[in-house]
Design a protein around this motif. Structure first.
Motif, PDB file in Angstrom:
ATOM      1  N   GLU A 116      13.500   2.215   4.921  1.00  0.00           N
ATOM      2  CA  GLU A 116      13.792   1.936   3.520  1.00  0.00           C
ATOM      3  C   GLU A 116      14.259   3.196   2.793  1.00  0.00           C
ATOM      4  OE1 GLU A 116      11.061  -1.219   5.004  1.00  0.00           O
ATOM      5  OE2 GLU A 116      11.104   0.965   5.148  1.00  0.00           O
ATOM      6  N   ILE A 117      13.603   4.321   3.068  1.00  0.00           N
ATOM      7  CA  ILE A 117      13.959   5.583   2.404  1.00  0.00           C
ATOM      8  C   ILE A 117      15.369   6.013   2.799  1.00  0.00           C
ATOM      9  CG2 ILE A 117      13.414   8.041   2.282  1.00  0.00           C
ATOM     10  CD1 ILE A 117      10.429   7.210   2.593  1.00  0.00           C
ATOM     11  N   TRP A 118      15.674   5.955   4.093  1.00  0.00           N
ATOM     12  CA  TRP A 118      17.012   6.360   4.546  1.00  0.00           C
ATOM     13  C   TRP A 118      18.078   5.413   3.986  1.00  0.00           C
ATOM     14  CZ3 TRP A 118      20.797   3.924   7.422  1.00  0.00           C
ATOM     15  CH2 TRP A 118      21.887   4.733   7.774  1.00  0.00           C
ATOM     16  N   ALA A 119      17.808   4.116   4.007  1.00  0.00           N
ATOM     17  CA  ALA A 119      18.797   3.150   3.517  1.00  0.00           C
ATOM     18  C   ALA A 119      19.079   3.351   2.034  1.00  0.00           C
ATOM     19  CB  ALA A 119      18.305   1.724   3.779  1.00  0.00           C
ATOM     20  N   ALA A 120      18.041   3.631   1.244  1.00  0.00           N
ATOM     21  CA  ALA A 120      18.243   3.866  -0.187  1.00  0.00           C
ATOM     22  C   ALA A 120      19.122   5.093  -0.412  1.00  0.00           C
ATOM     23  CB  ALA A 120      16.895   4.036  -0.887  1.00  0.00           C
ATOM     24  N   ASP A 121      18.911   6.139   0.389  1.00  0.00           N
ATOM     25  CA  ASP A 121      19.761   7.333   0.276  1.00  0.00           C
ATOM     26  C   ASP A 121      21.181   7.046   0.741  1.00  0.00           C
ATOM     27  OD1 ASP A 121      17.676   8.825  -0.738  1.00  0.00           O
ATOM     28  OD2 ASP A 121      17.118   9.697   1.192  1.00  0.00           O
TER      29      ASP A 121
ATOM     30  N   LEU B 220       0.822  -1.207   0.000  1.00  0.00           N
ATOM     31  CA  LEU B 220       0.000   0.000   0.000  1.00  0.00           C
ATOM     32  C   LEU B 220       0.859   1.261   0.000  1.00  0.00           C
ATOM     33  CD1 LEU B 220      -2.701  -1.200   2.541  1.00  0.00           C
ATOM     34  CD2 LEU B 220      -2.919  -1.054   0.050  1.00  0.00           C
ATOM     35  N   LEU B 221       1.971   1.234   0.715  1.00  0.00           N
ATOM     36  CA  LEU B 221       2.851   2.397   0.750  1.00  0.00           C
ATOM     37  C   LEU B 221       3.526   2.637  -0.595  1.00  0.00           C
ATOM     38  CD1 LEU B 221       4.497   1.970   4.270  1.00  0.00           C
ATOM     39  CD2 LEU B 221       3.083   3.895   3.525  1.00  0.00           C
ATOM     40  N   VAL B 222       3.852   1.571  -1.306  1.00  0.00           N
ATOM     41  CA  VAL B 222       4.431   1.720  -2.643  1.00  0.00           C
ATOM     42  C   VAL B 222       3.493   2.521  -3.542  1.00  0.00           C
ATOM     43  CG1 VAL B 222       4.917   0.426  -4.762  1.00  0.00           C
ATOM     44  CG2 VAL B 222       5.962  -0.276  -2.618  1.00  0.00           C
ATOM     45  N   ARG B 223       2.180   2.359  -3.331  1.00  0.00           N
ATOM     46  CA  ARG B 223       1.193   3.039  -4.156  1.00  0.00           C
ATOM     47  C   ARG B 223       0.927   4.470  -3.716  1.00  0.00           C
ATOM     48  NH1 ARG B 223      -2.511  -0.495  -6.905  1.00  0.00           N
ATOM     49  NH2 ARG B 223      -1.687  -2.601  -6.955  1.00  0.00           N
TER      50      ARG B 223
ATOM     51  N   PRO C 199       7.989   3.810   6.740  1.00  0.00           N
ATOM     52  CA  PRO C 199       8.843   3.764   5.550  1.00  0.00           C
ATOM     53  C   PRO C 199      10.209   4.428   5.729  1.00  0.00           C
ATOM     54  CG  PRO C 199       7.318   5.578   5.336  1.00  0.00           C
ATOM     55  CD  PRO C 199       6.987   4.888   6.638  1.00  0.00           C
ATOM     56  N   ARG C 200      10.458   4.961   6.924  1.00  0.00           N
ATOM     57  CA  ARG C 200      11.691   5.726   7.136  1.00  0.00           C
ATOM     58  C   ARG C 200      12.934   4.890   6.865  1.00  0.00           C
ATOM     59  NH1 ARG C 200      11.899   6.950  12.816  1.00  0.00           N
ATOM     60  NH2 ARG C 200      13.771   8.154  12.299  1.00  0.00           N
TER      61      ARG C 200
END
Length: 267
Positions: A184-189, A58-61, A181-182
Motif C-alpha cells: 500500500e505504501i509503495w503504491a501510494a508513492d 490496526l496498522l492504520v493506528r 504494509p509495503r
C-alpha cells in the motif's frame, strides 16, 4: 503522459462509505467493485484501491505511512470477515467481502474487454510467470506484463528500475503483490509517478499461479479464511493472527457499545 485509450469504461457510481473501526469502507459487491476499478483504470488518472481487514485497521493506528496511504485511497473494499460482522452489529451494511485475491481475475478480464493494459508487480519469478501465463490463457486478448522486484527494493536503484519499467509498459491497471504494509505504501508513492489504478493484492499472484490455495468456500463464508492460512503458513502468520490481530477485539466491543448508545439517543 499516458497514451489515449480507445475503449474506456463508463464512469461507475460510488456509494458513500460506511465507517467501521475508524476506516471508511465502500459498500460494494464484487461486480460493482470490478466495474468501478475498471473505470479508474480507464480514466487516465487512476487511483489507489485498498482492501481493509483487521490487520489493516490496526496498522492504520500504528503506522503513519500506512495511514497516509489509506488516506490517499479512492476505493476501500472490505476484505475482512470480522469487519463485516462488526458493521452488521453496528447497524451498517456491507454486501459482501471483496478481497484482492477475488479481484485479480475478474478485473483482468474486464481490462481485456476494454483494451486496458495490466501489470503485476511481485511474486517470485517462477510464480509470477505462472500467474501471467494463466491470465493470458484465460483472456487471450489481455495485454499484461509483470516484474518481480527484489525483497526490500524500495528506495534502492531497483526501485528506480521498476519505475522506469512501469513507464515503458504504460499500464492502466497495476496489481501490487509485495505484502502489507509495503504494498500500500509503495503504491501510494508510485501513483504520483505513473497514473494507473493500483491495488495491493497480496497473495493473489500465488493463488492465480496455483502455488497457493485459498480456503474452502465454506471457511470463507464463515470468516475462517484466516484459520486456514494460519494452518498453511504458521511461521509467517502466527504473530499476525495470534498476537497482533486480537488487539482488534476491544476496539470492536467499544464500537458496538457506541453504536447502540447512539441508536438509543436517536429514538
Amino acid at each position: 503522459m499516458r497514451p489515449h485509450t480507445e475503449a474506456e469504461p463508463p464512469a461507475a457510481s460510488l456509494q458513500a462509505p460506511v465507517t467501521v473501526a475508524g476506516v471508511a469502507i465502500h459498500p460494494l459487491n464484487l461486480h460493482q467493485a470490478v466495474e468501478h476499478i475498471a473505470s479508474m483504470a480507464g480514466s487516465g488518472q487512476g487511483g489507489l484501491i485498498v482492501t481493509p481487514n483487521v490487520d489493516h485497521v490496526l496498522l492504520v493506528r500504528s503506522n503513519d505511512r500506512f495511514r497516509q496511504a489509506y488516506e490517499r485511497a479512492e476505493l476501500r473494499l472490505c476484505d475482512g470477515g470480522p469487519l463485516m460482522v462488526l458493521a452488521r452489529l453496528c447497524g451498517r451494511h456491507i454486501p459482501e467481502r471483496v478481497t484482492g485475491a477475488d479481484l485479480m481475475v475478474p478485473v483482468s478480464g474486464r481490462c481485456a474487454e476494454l483494451g486496458l493494459k495490466v501489470m503485476v508487480v511481485g511474486g517470485a519469478p517462477a510464480t509470477l510467470e505462472a500467474c501471467l501465463a494463466n491470465l493470458r490463457g484465460r483472456f487471450p486478448t489481455l495485454a499484461i506484463e509483470g516484474i518481480s522486484p527484489t525483497i526490500g527494493f524500495e528506495g534502492t536503484p531497483a526501485d528506480l528500475e521498476l519505475q522506469q519499467a512501469i513507464e515503458r509498459s504504460a499500464p492502466n491497471m497495476v496489481f501490487v503483490c509485495i505484502g502489507t504494509p509495503r504494498g500500500e505504501i509503495w503504491a501510494a508513492d508510485q501513483l504520483r509517478r505513473w497514473p494507473a489504478a493500483y491495488i495491493s493484492a497480496g497473495a493473489a499472484v500465488d493463488f492465480v499461479a496455483g502455488t497457493k490455495s485459498r480456503a474452502p468456500a465454506w471457511m470463507q463464508r464463515l470468516s475462517l479464511e484466516w484459520l486456514y492460512r494460519l494452518w498453511r503458513e504458521p511461521r509467517r502468520l502466527a504473530y499476525r493472527y495470534l498476537v497482533r490481530d486480537p488487539q482488534f477485539l476491544p476496539l470492536a466491543v467499544r464500537e458496538v457499545f457506541r453504536a447502540r448508545r447512539d441508536r438509543r439517543r436517536v429514538r
